[in-house]
Design a protein around this motif. Structure first.
Motif: not given
Length: 420
Positions: A184, A187-189, A193, A212, A216
């Motif tokens: 994770y 990732t962009k999130n 987030d 959010k 995460a």
């Protein structure tokens, strides 16, 4: 005739010795008056009764009725010195930033020029900027490192507020997750987030961003699986989860935000005791409201209306072994005023008629009552009595079951602000 009376006389003496005292009589006869709370006093002889009451306890929790109680801070400073020098307590854990006061303190170069600004910017300002904590934080703690008998600073609060956290938390967490090869984290999130939000958890009132962030954290937790319970990083991630859950509860207008925090503080404190400081004795510095046992015993409470409310103190001592190792001392006052340095000052409530405060002569400036002794001598006496037991207002409770001891202060007054 005389011989016949002797057995009855003996029985009468034994019966008299076994007569139980009510709490008022116990306070009147067994209290230990104390003459000074000055941190400069190096004569600890009048504190020996407190030391005896604490016994072999490994944890001593010291409370306060408000975060602006100047005399309570002076008394606690004197007690910290006594416990450190005479009873072997080498850790002082504050109700402050878990990350900053553990990771940050451990990395700090222990010189006065470094210690002073670190404590000033990482312990909550209600203590670090109060003149009554000046002696403890900026004189005594640095001195212990020169004297080769260091007093280790720690923290157990999951709230992120210290300057060290603002500067280092994001990088610390990011490096850890990348070392663990968390997918994770690529990732962009993760950046949007999680990483970009981590510095503002305590202050950001955007519910959607908090949700959010929680998602995460949950994804990170899933990838880490159970994690190593001994690892500081494991507890840190749990603390961050509790922090965002508390904020979500508050923003959603639920009523369990404080309970979420207290539960995590109890877990953080257990971790410190079990893993980080396995061989050390710990002094806990916090508010009365966080250290009490059995909040359900407070009748018609003004500050909580849920009999199932969980407090750090009763969660921590729910473990029978930890309860045996812990002595909890509440603080109490009769008259005066108080107020946190950043808030309005106010007068403390006048003692109620026939309350604990009125059982102590007005000429006594400070006194200590060992409720633990009362419980041991009167195990069936659960009768409630009036006392300003948590805050500066009177409530009815079996206070002798809520605290192990109480430190009474005749006149309260607020802190003066100091700038470091």
């Amino acid at each position: 005739m005389l011989n016949r009376l002797l057995p009855f006389a003996f029985i009468s003496i034994v019966f008299s010795a076994c007569v139980k005292k009510d709490i008022k009589q116990f306070v009147t006869e067994e209290r230990v008056d104390i003459q000074t709370i000055s941190p400069d006093s190096t004569d600890f002889s009048e504190l020996q009764a407190i030391g005896k009451a604490i016994g072999d306890s490994r944890v001593v929790m010291l409370g306060e009725q408000d975060h602006g109680d100047s005399p309570a801070f002076l008394a606690k400073t004197r007690l910290v010195k006594y416990l450190h020098e005479q009873k072997g307590f080498n850790v002082l854990a504050f109700e402050s930033d878990f990350f900053a006061l553990n990771e940050g303190w451990d990395r700090l170069e222990k010189q006065k020029s470094k210690i002073d600004p670190f404590l000033s910017s990482n312990i909550f300002s209600m203590w670090s900027k109060c003149n009554s904590c000046d002696d403890l934080l900026y004189h005594y703690v640095p001195k212990t490192y020169r004297d080769k008998n260091p007093l280790i600073i720690s923290g157990f609060d999951n709230q992120v507020h210290g300057r060290y956290s603002n500067t280092n938390l994001k990088t610390f967490i990011d490096n850890y997750l990348k070392e663990k090869r968390i997918n994770y984290a690529n990732t962009k999130n993760y950046k949007i987030d999680f990483l970009s939000f981590i510095d503002s958890i305590t202050y950001n009132k955007n519910l959607q961003k908090q949700l959010k962030f929680k998602e995460a954290l949950q994804q990170i937790s899933n990838e880490l699986s159970a994690g190593d319970p001994k690892a500081f990083e494991t507890m840190l991630l749990k603390s961050l989860m509790a922090l965002t859950e508390s904020e979500i509860s508050f923003l959603s207008k639920k009523s369990d935000d404080s309970e979420i925090r207290d539960k995590q503080m109890a877990e953080n404190l257990k971790w410190l005791l079990k893993y980080k400081f396995q061989k050390e004795k710990i002094i806990v510095w916090a508010h009365n409201a966080h250290i009490i046992k059995h909040p359900e015993l407070i009748k018609n409470s003004k500050w909580h209306n849920n009999k199932e409310t969980k407090i750090m103190g009763n969660l921590f001592t729910a473990d029978p072994e930890l309860n045996k190792q812990t002595y909890i001392m509440g603080f109490n006052s009769r008259v005066g005023s108080t107020g946190i340095i950043t808030y309005k000052k106010y007068a403390v409530e006048t003692p109620a008629k026939n309350s604990f405060e009125t059982w102590i002569p007005e000429t006594v400036p400070y006194t200590f009552v060992n409720f633990k002794q009362f419980r041991e001598e009167n195990p069936d006496n659960k009768k409630p009595f009036l006392m300003k037991g948590v805050y500066h207002f009177t409530e009815s409770a079996s206070w002798s079951d809520i605290y192990d001891g109480i430190f009474y202060i005749r006149e309260m007054y607020p802190c003066a602000r100091v700038i470091k």
